[in-house]
Design a protein around this motif. Structure first.
Motif, PDB file in Angstrom:
ATOM      1  N   ASN A   1       0.962  -1.189   0.026  1.00  0.00           N
ATOM      2  CA  ASN A   1      -0.271  -0.024  -0.077  1.00  0.00           C
ATOM      3  C   ASN A   1       0.815   1.305  -0.149  1.00  0.00           C
ATOM      4  O   ASN A   1       2.116   1.182  -0.080  1.00  0.00           O
ATOM      5  CB  ASN A   1      -0.877  -0.029   1.149  1.00  0.00           C
ATOM      6  N   GLU A   2       0.343   2.436   0.079  1.00  0.00           N
ATOM      7  CA  GLU A   2       1.028   3.764  -0.081  1.00  0.00           C
ATOM      8  C   GLU A   2       1.793   3.835   1.177  1.00  0.00           C
ATOM      9  O   GLU A   2       2.757   4.559   0.988  1.00  0.00           O
ATOM     10  CB  GLU A   2       0.053   4.776  -0.107  1.00  0.00           C
ATOM     11  N   GLU A   3       1.690   3.227   2.203  1.00  0.00           N
ATOM     12  CA  GLU A   3       2.429   3.384   3.233  1.00  0.00           C
ATOM     13  C   GLU A   3       3.643   2.353   3.098  1.00  0.00           C
ATOM     14  O   GLU A   3       4.421   2.557   4.260  1.00  0.00           O
ATOM     15  CB  GLU A   3       1.623   3.243   4.689  1.00  0.00           C
TER      16      GLU A   3
ATOM     17  N   GLU B   1      -6.364  -1.491   1.686  1.00  0.00           N
ATOM     18  CA  GLU B   1      -6.438  -0.359   0.650  1.00  0.00           C
ATOM     19  C   GLU B   1      -6.547  -0.820  -0.582  1.00  0.00           C
ATOM     20  O   GLU B   1      -6.850   0.092  -1.515  1.00  0.00           O
ATOM     21  CB  GLU B   1      -5.318   0.351   1.086  1.00  0.00           C
TER      22      GLU B   1
ATOM     23  N   SER C   1      -4.985  -6.940   0.569  1.00  0.00           N
ATOM     24  CA  SER C   1      -4.940  -5.433   1.182  1.00  0.00           C
ATOM     25  C   SER C   1      -5.870  -4.900   1.387  1.00  0.00           C
ATOM     26  O   SER C   1      -6.554  -4.680   0.590  1.00  0.00           O
ATOM     27  CB  SER C   1      -3.728  -4.896   0.306  1.00  0.00           C
TER      28      SER C   1
END
Length: 381
Positions: free
Chosen positions: A282-284, A307, A305
């Motif tokens: 994910n983006e993190e 997200e 995931s």
């Protein structure tokens, strides 16, 4: 001091020496590279207080070397590197004027750089005795690259921040061990001559990064172990010396299982591609968990995931022996482990959902035990 030499040779040697220097070091004299010019050679010295570097350049390494006046020089390497990169000519002339300036000249250009007081440079002793190890440089470099994945550079226990090497008297190889508590890597690297006594030492993570760079292109390597110090001699003309990490490395060799209820033989590239597809980061940057559901008919890979979404894939081209298994892993650990192997066919040994998975490679003559990766699973629940 006055001399002429190849610009590229000088640039290469200054760059190597300057890499050792720590810009945050308290001792200002250690911010410079020290050059000692004798009648027939130039000796380069640099240090960060813990790691010392020494290299010797003579007519054999630089046929263009012409020493006109002996002396010493202490200069901040990065400034000389910048100047040498801007010069286009192959030959450069260096001379010290008024005791505080270095003049770099060619037929077309002239630079002048401020220098430090060479008399203030500390005396550095290099140990070239003790237990001698002769290794193939490219094999050591490859071994470091294949096992460095399991080192935790920031572990609170200093011994876990390094790479452990062990050898038994009479053996013609060393064993490498690395671990971060979640995975273990081991690799055998051959010695040119058998060991004359048992050895064990641990190298720091930072040193390993330097070694990877210095071993690139190296043709000959000798190592000396002496009273907590290690000295690497590259191509008979360059030395890197440092202290070893103190402490007893845990006996991680016992963690490798002797047998497995389940064994897989599969193609490394195909499995890596499937793992990459399962890597729904994910983006993190959080790494997902991959679940492997295995029986004699198929390997089911799945990951989730919140997200992004879900992934599922079935692989059928593999050899299976033993019992069905369902086991989950940090996908990054599996990706790192599989990428270290060169051979296309790998062997995967499994015990249970709470026991480590072992990966080794398959050669024509059987299982290659010189490189093994052990990865601890995560709880499926």
């Amino acid at each position: 001091m006055k001399l002429k030499m190849s610009r590229l040779v000088l640039l290469d040697e200054i760059s190597k020496a300057n890499k050792i220097i720590d810009a945050k070091i308290i001792n200002p004299e250690l911010l410079g590279v020290h050059l000692e010019i004798t009648n027939d050679a130039i000796i380069f010295l640099s240090s960060n207080g813990g790691v010392n570097w020494k290299a010797t350049i003579n007519k054999k390494t630089d046929p263009f070397l012409e020493i006109q006046e002996v002396g010493t020089l202490l200069i901040k390497g990065r400034y000389l590197i910048e100047v040498l990169r801007k010069i286009e000519e192959n030959l450069v002339e260096l001379s010290v004027v008024e005791e505080n300036q270095l003049v770099i000249k060619t037929d077309k250009v002239r630079f002048s750089l401020q220098i430090l007081n060479a008399d203030d440079y500390p005396l550095i002793g290099f140990r070239e005795n003790g237990v001698e190890l002769k290794l193939n440089p490219s094999e050591l470099r490859k071994g470091i690259n294949q096992t460095i994945i399991s080192i935790d550079e920031y572990n609170k226990k200093i011994i876990f921040t390094g790479m452990n090497l062990q050898g038994v008297s009479g053996d013609n190889f060393l064993k490498i061990f690395t671990t971060d508590g979640f995975r273990i890597s081991t690799k055998n690297i051959s010695l040119t001559t058998p060991l004359t006594e048992d050895v064990e030492f641990t190298l720091s993570f930072k040193l390993l990064g330097e070694l990877i760079r210095l071993l690139d292109g190296c043709k000959e390597l000798v190592i000396y172990l002496f009273e907590g110090y290690i000295t690497f001699v590259f191509n008979q003309n360059s030395l890197l010396q440092t202290t070893l990490i103190e402490g007893k490395y845990p006996n991680v060799a016992n963690a490798f299982p002797k047998s497995f209820p389940t064994t897989l033989k599969l193609g490394r590239t195909t499995f890596l591609k499937a793992l990459n597809r399962a890597n729904l980061t994910n983006e993190e940057g959080n790494t997902p968990v991959v679940v492997l559901d295995i029986d004699q008919e198929r390997i089911e890979l799945s990951s989730t995931s919140l997200e992004i979404g879900n992934y599922a894939e079935t692989l059928t081209n593999f050899e299976f022996e033993g019992e069905p298994q369902k086991i989950s892993f940090n996908i990054k650990y599996l990706l790192d482990a599989f990428r270290t192997f060169d051979h296309e066919e790998v062997v995967v040994g499994l015990i249970s959902s709470v026991k480590p998975l072992e990966i080794s490679s398959l050669k024509d003559e059987g299982i290659d035990t010189t490189l093994k990766q052990l990865v601890l699973p995560l709880s499926i629940g």
